[in-house]
Design a protein around this motif. Structure first.
Motif, PDB file in Angstrom:
ATOM      1  N   UNK A   7       0.827  -1.204   0.000  1.00 16.57           N
ATOM      2  CA  UNK A   7       0.000   0.000   0.000  1.00 16.57           C
ATOM      3  C   UNK A   7       0.864   1.257   0.000  1.00 16.57           C
ATOM      4  N   UNK A   8       1.928   1.213   0.767  1.00 17.34           N
ATOM      5  CA  UNK A   8       2.839   2.359   0.791  1.00 17.34           C
ATOM      6  C   UNK A   8       3.458   2.581  -0.587  1.00 17.34           C
ATOM      7  N   UNK A   9       3.881   1.515  -1.233  1.00 16.84           N
ATOM      8  CA  UNK A   9       4.529   1.643  -2.540  1.00 16.84           C
ATOM      9  C   UNK A   9       3.560   2.070  -3.632  1.00 16.84           C
ATOM     10  N   UNK A  10       2.381   1.474  -3.645  1.00 18.73           N
ATOM     11  CA  UNK A  10       1.445   1.693  -4.751  1.00 18.73           C
ATOM     12  C   UNK A  10       0.596   2.939  -4.560  1.00 18.73           C
ATOM     13  N   UNK A  11       0.173   3.214  -3.321  1.00 22.31           N
ATOM     14  CA  UNK A  11      -0.810   4.270  -3.092  1.00 22.31           C
ATOM     15  C   UNK A  11      -0.313   5.434  -2.238  1.00 22.31           C
ATOM     16  N   UNK A  12       0.290   5.166  -1.132  1.00 22.10           N
ATOM     17  CA  UNK A  12       0.572   6.247  -0.179  1.00 22.10           C
ATOM     18  C   UNK A  12       1.838   7.023  -0.525  1.00 22.10           C
ATOM     19  N   UNK A  13       2.916   6.315  -0.791  1.00 26.37           N
ATOM     20  CA  UNK A  13       4.184   6.940  -1.170  1.00 26.37           C
ATOM     21  C   UNK A  13       4.573   8.072  -0.216  1.00 26.37           C
ATOM     22  N   UNK A  14       4.513   7.757   1.082  1.00 24.18           N
ATOM     23  CA  UNK A  14       4.917   8.718   2.099  1.00 24.18           C
ATOM     24  C   UNK A  14       3.810   9.624   2.599  1.00 24.18           C
ATOM     25  N   UNK A  15       2.624   9.542   1.983  1.00 25.82           N
ATOM     26  CA  UNK A  15       1.508  10.399   2.407  1.00 25.82           C
ATOM     27  C   UNK A  15       0.665   9.695   3.471  1.00 25.82           C
ATOM     28  N   UNK A  16      -0.157  10.481   4.165  1.00 27.33           N
ATOM     29  CA  UNK A  16      -1.012   9.923   5.210  1.00 27.33           C
ATOM     30  C   UNK A  16      -2.188   9.163   4.623  1.00 27.33           C
ATOM     31  N   UNK A  17      -2.631   9.536   3.418  1.00 29.12           N
ATOM     32  CA  UNK A  17      -3.799   8.883   2.820  1.00 29.12           C
ATOM     33  C   UNK A  17      -3.774   9.050   1.300  1.00 29.12           C
ATOM     34  N   UNK A  18      -4.626   8.277   0.644  1.00 33.30           N
ATOM     35  CA  UNK A  18      -4.828   8.411  -0.806  1.00 33.30           C
ATOM     36  C   UNK A  18      -6.288   8.081  -1.100  1.00 33.30           C
ATOM     37  N   UNK A  19      -6.862   8.763  -2.086  1.00 28.17           N
ATOM     38  CA  UNK A  19      -8.252   8.530  -2.490  1.00 28.17           C
ATOM     39  C   UNK A  19      -8.248   7.851  -3.857  1.00 28.17           C
ATOM     40  N   UNK A  20      -8.961   6.732  -3.970  1.00 29.30           N
ATOM     41  CA  UNK A  20      -9.005   5.986  -5.231  1.00 29.30           C
ATOM     42  C   UNK A  20      -9.820   6.734  -6.282  1.00 29.30           C
ATOM     43  N   UNK A  21      -9.439   6.592  -7.540  1.00 30.22           N
ATOM     44  CA  UNK A  21     -10.187   7.196  -8.629  1.00 30.22           C
ATOM     45  C   UNK A  21     -11.524   6.477  -8.806  1.00 30.22           C
ATOM     46  N   UNK A  22     -12.488   7.181  -9.410  1.00 25.34           N
ATOM     47  CA  UNK A  22     -13.852   6.660  -9.514  1.00 25.34           C
ATOM     48  C   UNK A  22     -13.931   5.353 -10.298  1.00 25.34           C
ATOM     49  N   UNK A  23     -13.093   5.212 -11.324  1.00 27.87           N
ATOM     50  CA  UNK A  23     -13.112   3.978 -12.118  1.00 27.87           C
ATOM     51  C   UNK A  23     -12.806   2.767 -11.248  1.00 27.87           C
ATOM     52  N   UNK A  24     -11.803   2.900 -10.366  1.00 27.40           N
ATOM     53  CA  UNK A  24     -11.470   1.796  -9.467  1.00 27.40           C
ATOM     54  C   UNK A  24     -12.585   1.578  -8.445  1.00 27.40           C
ATOM     55  N   UNK A  25     -13.160   2.665  -7.936  1.00 25.19           N
ATOM     56  CA  UNK A  25     -14.248   2.545  -6.956  1.00 25.19           C
ATOM     57  C   UNK A  25     -15.395   1.722  -7.535  1.00 25.19           C
ATOM     58  N   UNK A  26     -15.779   2.003  -8.759  1.00 25.83           N
ATOM     59  CA  UNK A  26     -16.877   1.253  -9.382  1.00 25.83           C
ATOM     60  C   UNK A  26     -16.518  -0.213  -9.581  1.00 25.83           C
ATOM     61  N   UNK A  27     -15.264  -0.481  -9.911  1.00 19.93           N
ATOM     62  CA  UNK A  27     -14.817  -1.871 -10.069  1.00 19.93           C
ATOM     63  C   UNK A  27     -14.901  -2.608  -8.734  1.00 19.93           C
ATOM     64  N   UNK A  28     -14.480  -1.943  -7.652  1.00 18.34           N
ATOM     65  CA  UNK A  28     -14.515  -2.563  -6.329  1.00 18.34           C
ATOM     66  C   UNK A  28     -15.949  -2.829  -5.887  1.00 18.34           C
ATOM     67  N   UNK A  29     -16.839  -1.905  -6.182  1.00 17.94           N
ATOM     68  CA  UNK A  29     -18.251  -2.090  -5.813  1.00 17.94           C
ATOM     69  C   UNK A  29     -18.889  -3.232  -6.602  1.00 17.94           C
ATOM     70  N   UNK A  30     -18.494  -3.354  -7.848  1.00 13.85           N
ATOM     71  CA  UNK A  30     -19.011  -4.459  -8.672  1.00 13.85           C
ATOM     72  C   UNK A  30     -18.551  -5.797  -8.099  1.00 13.85           C
ATOM     73  N   UNK A  31     -17.289  -5.870  -7.688  1.00 15.54           N
ATOM     74  CA  UNK A  31     -16.776  -7.092  -7.066  1.00 15.54           C
ATOM     75  C   UNK A  31     -17.529  -7.388  -5.768  1.00 15.54           C
ATOM     76  N   UNK A  32     -17.753  -6.378  -4.969  1.00 12.02           N
ATOM     77  CA  UNK A  32     -18.450  -6.522  -3.692  1.00 12.02           C
ATOM     78  C   UNK A  32     -19.865  -7.063  -3.906  1.00 12.02           C
TER      79      UNK A  32
END
Length: 241
Positions: free
Chosen positions: A84-109
């Motif tokens: 998660x640190x390597x792919x998303x956070x990269x030293x930051x406290x948080x990251x917000x996923x783009x809408x395309x990924x959000x919809x994919x995750x909801x479809x999986x759910x």
């Protein structure tokens, strides 16, 4: 009602609890809203998004705009945290996923009802894989394995770990901090909390669970829960099945 799935090194929840107080703990997060956006306070920032990644030890509170949340809590020592640190956070406290990924995750759910299959599908979609990160020292890996298989964390646990891997406390603590990112003493507190939940789910008795995990009393376990999740142990259990 909150539902749990305890996997090898992380926890997956279908969460439906009230907004917890501002809190921080050693687990890193991935949170996904069933619909709408998550309303987040992370540090001193207000953040909104359908899916949010949060680093460990960052003060936060989150509630969904409507419906439920899918919540992943990753052990600080897990390779998923490093990914998660390597792919998303990269030293930051948080990251917000783009809408395309959000919809994919909801479809999986929506499509996958099996907890463990859903877990793997979501993590794969987010680019979080076990093999990410540098190899861990074999002695640190052995310590983590010993801790996961222990029933109780006591005052003698540190001494037992040093003996098992033939290292002094100072040397083991140095190696552990280098590989895991937190002190071994802090990790022992996290592991004791985890065992408190495991024992409670087995017995349904808070006093028995607290003592088996290594806490002095149920109130000691409750205080640790408050610090970790921003909810008291009783509040958390009431919202859980």
């Amino acid at each position: 009602m909150t539902e749990f799935c305890y996997l090898q090194d992380h926890l997956l929840l279908y969460a439906d609890y009230k907004t917890p107080e501002m809190h921080s703990h050693l687990a890193s997060h991935l949170l996904i809203a069933k619909e709408g956006k998550l309303h987040c306070m992370i540090g001193e920032e207000q953040v909104f998004g359908g899916a949010v990644f949060i680093a460990s030890d960052v003060p936060h509170t989150i509630y969904p705009e409507s419906g439920r949340m899918l919540v992943f809590l990753f052990d600080h020592a897990a390779s998923y945290t490093k990914a998660m640190e390597q792919v998303w956070l990269q030293g930051r406290a948080y990251a917000v996923a783009e809408e395309e990924l959000v919809e994919k995750l909801r479809t999986l759910w929506e499509a996958e009802k099996n907890f463990e299959k859903l877990d793997g599908a979501i993590l794969e979609a987010c680019g979080l894989r076990r093999e990410a990160g540098k190899p861990m020292d074999a002695r640190v890996a052995e310590v983590l394995d010993i801790l996961r298989n222990k029933e109780t964390i006591t005052g003698d646990t540190m001494k037992d770990l040093c003996k098992a891997v033939c290292l002094s406390q100072s040397r083991l603590s140095h190696l552990f901090k280098a590989d895991v990112g937190i002190s071994l003493n802090r990790y022992l507190v996290l592991e004791k909390m985890r065992k408190g939940f495991e024992h409670f789910w087995q017995s349904g008795n808070i006093t028995e669970a607290a003592l088996r995990a290594g806490f002095d009393s149920p109130s000691h376990l409750a205080g640790a829960c408050k610090r970790m999740f921003g909810l008291s142990f009783s509040e958390f259990i009431k919202s859980t099945k």
